[in-house]
Design an enzyme around this catalytic site. Structure first.
Site, PDB file in Angstrom:
ATOM      1  N   ASP A   1      30.894  43.279  31.300  1.00 37.22           N
ATOM      2  CA  ASP A   1      32.126  43.553  30.953  1.00 37.22           C
ATOM      3  C   ASP A   1      32.281  44.436  29.712  1.00 37.22           C
ATOM      4  O   ASP A   1      32.824  44.208  28.789  1.00 37.22           O
ATOM      5  CB  ASP A   1      32.411  41.906  30.186  1.00 37.22           C
ATOM      6  CG  ASP A   1      31.656  40.754  30.932  1.00 37.22           C
ATOM      7  OD1 ASP A   1      31.873  40.945  32.080  1.00 37.22           O
ATOM      8  OD2 ASP A   1      31.122  39.835  30.449  1.00 37.22           O
TER       9      ASP A   1
ATOM     10  N   GLU B   1      40.571  36.757  35.693  1.00 39.82           N
ATOM     11  CA  GLU B   1      39.976  36.832  34.509  1.00 39.82           C
ATOM     12  C   GLU B   1      39.971  38.566  34.114  1.00 39.82           C
ATOM     13  O   GLU B   1      40.651  39.430  34.724  1.00 39.82           O
ATOM     14  CB  GLU B   1      38.475  36.326  34.218  1.00 39.82           C
ATOM     15  CG  GLU B   1      37.531  36.966  35.196  1.00 39.82           C
ATOM     16  CD  GLU B   1      36.294  36.122  35.624  1.00 39.82           C
ATOM     17  OE1 GLU B   1      36.251  35.158  35.048  1.00 39.82           O
ATOM     18  OE2 GLU B   1      35.335  36.850  35.843  1.00 39.82           O
TER      19      GLU B   1
END
Length: 320
Positions: A33, A203
Site C-alpha cells: 500500500d 479499495e
C-alpha cells in the site's frame, strides 16, 4: 562461509554504487500500500508494514534523492502514540500543510459502527516523524454510504482545498477537510460524505490532476490473490461523476502477481510519471508477502494512461 560472504559484499558494493536503475522491489522487506510523495526535492515512500493484523502496529518510511538509494526511517508511528489503535495500522497517506506533515492512516479494520477504529490523523514537524495523534480519536469512525473507513487518500485541489477520498467494501466517499484537519466542511447541499464509487471499485483510492482533468484511480479484486488490479476514470471535478476507463496495472505471471494499491508521483520539470505499487513475488502464497515496486507511467496523445509494464529493473536514476 563468513569469508565467502565478505568477499561477495566487497564485489557487490561497487556495482551497487554504480546502479543506474532502481530495481524492483525498491527496498527489502514485506511492505504494501505505498504512498509516494515529493518533499523538498526528496522522494518519500510511506508503506504498510505487511504482516498479520496484530503485528501490523507500526509504520516505517523510506526516502531517496534519486530513486536508486533508499534510506529507511524506522517506526515513524506506532500504536503507542495512537492510543485508540491496536489491531492494525495500514495504508498511510501524507500531505504537507503550513509547515506540518499530516499522516492519515487506517486502524483496527472495523467491521461495524459499533467498533472503535477507522481513519486517523497524526502530525509531525518532519516527514520522517515521529508522528503523534492529531485528534486523540478517529477522524472517520462510521460506515457512511456503506464505505468501510479505510484506504484513505488526501487530495489537494487547485484552489487549495483538501479532500479525503476513502473507502473499502466496494464503496468510495469524498469529504472536504477543514483547515486544521480536525473535521470536515459540508458541501453546498449540506452533505458531508459524497459517494463517488465508479464501476469495479474495491479499495485503494488515489487522485491526481493532469491538464485540468481529475484522474481517479483505485484497486479492484482481492488483495490476497493474484487477481488484483489498478483501474481508473477521468472527470472534470473531484466529485465526479467518474466513468470507468479501464485497467492499467495488472499482474505478469513471469514477474509477479497481485499488483495493486498504488500511488503516483510526477517530476513536473521533466514530465516524468511514476507508479509506486505493491506486488507479490512469484511463488509466495502468504497474502502478506508483498513488496514495494516502481515503474514508469505514460500517457497517450489523448491523455489516457497507457498500460503499465511491470519490470524487474524498475526505473532509471532521477534526481529532482
Amino acid at each position: 562461509m563468513k569469508l565467502k560472504r565478505f568477499i561477495y559484499l566487497l564485489l557487490m558494493f561497487p556495482m551497487l554504487s554504480q546502479a543506474q536503475t532502481s530495481g524492483n522491489p525498491i527496498f527489502p522487506g514485506w511492505y504494501a500500500d505505498p504512498e509516494a510523495q515529493i518533499f523538498s526535492k526528496t522522494y518519500w515512500v510511506y508503506p504498510t508494514y505487511s504482516a498479520k493484523y496484530r503485528e501490523q502496529v507500526f509504520m516505517d518510511a523510506f526516502s531517496s534523492k534519486d530513486l536508486i538509494t533508499w534510506k529507511k526511517h524506522e517506526r515513524i508511528i506506532d500504536t503507542a502514540s495512537i492510543k485508540w489503535a491496536n489491531k492494525a495500522m495500514w495504508a498511510p497517506s501524507i500531505t504537507q500543510k503550513d509547515g506540518k506533515y499530516y499522516l492519515f492512516f487506517g486502524a483496527n479494520d472495523i467491521q461495524s459502527d459499533n467498533e472503535v477504529g477507522g481513519i486517523g490523523v497524526a502530525v509531525s514537524d518532519k516527514p520522517q516523524g515521529p508522528f503523534k495523534d492529531h485528534l486523540g480519536k478517529p477522524l472517520v469512525d462510521k460506515f457512511y454510504n456503506k464505505a468501510q473507513p479505510i484506504d484513505q487518500y488526501v487530495f489537494k485541489d487547485k484552489d487549495g482545498s483538501y479532500y479525503l477520498i476513502y473507502g473499502g467494501w466496494s464503496h468510495c466517499n469524498i469529504a472536504k477537510l477543514n483547515n486544521d484537519f480536525t473535521g470536515f466542511v459540508p458541501f453546498e447541499d449540506g452533505s458531508t460524505f459524497k459517494e463517488i464509487t465508479p464501476e469495479g471499485y474495491t479499495e485503494g483510492s488515489f487522485m491526481f490532476m493532469k491538464n485540468g482533468k481529475y484522474y481517479f484511480m483505485w484497486s479492484e479484486g482481492g488483495w490476497t490473490g493474484p487477481n488484483y488490479y489498478v483501474a481508473y476514470a477521468i472527470a472534470d471535478s473531484p466529485l465526479g461523476p467518474f466513468k470507468r476507463i479501464g485497467r492499467i496495472l495488472t499482474q505478469d505471471p513471469e514477474i509477479a502477481r497481485g499488483a495493486g494499491h498504488h500511488s503516483v508521483i510526477n517530476d513536473a520539470k521533466k514530465d516524468l510519471w511514476y507508479i509506486v505499487y505493491h506486488r507479490r513475488p512469484i511463488g509466495e502464497k502468504d497474502g502478506n508477502h508483498r513488496v514495494t515496486c516502481i515503474d514508469m507511467m505514460t500517457f497517450d496523445k489523448d491523455g489516457l494512461i497507457n498500460p503499465v509494464k511491470i519490470t524487474k529493473e524498475g526505473v532509471k536514476k532521477n534526481k529532482l
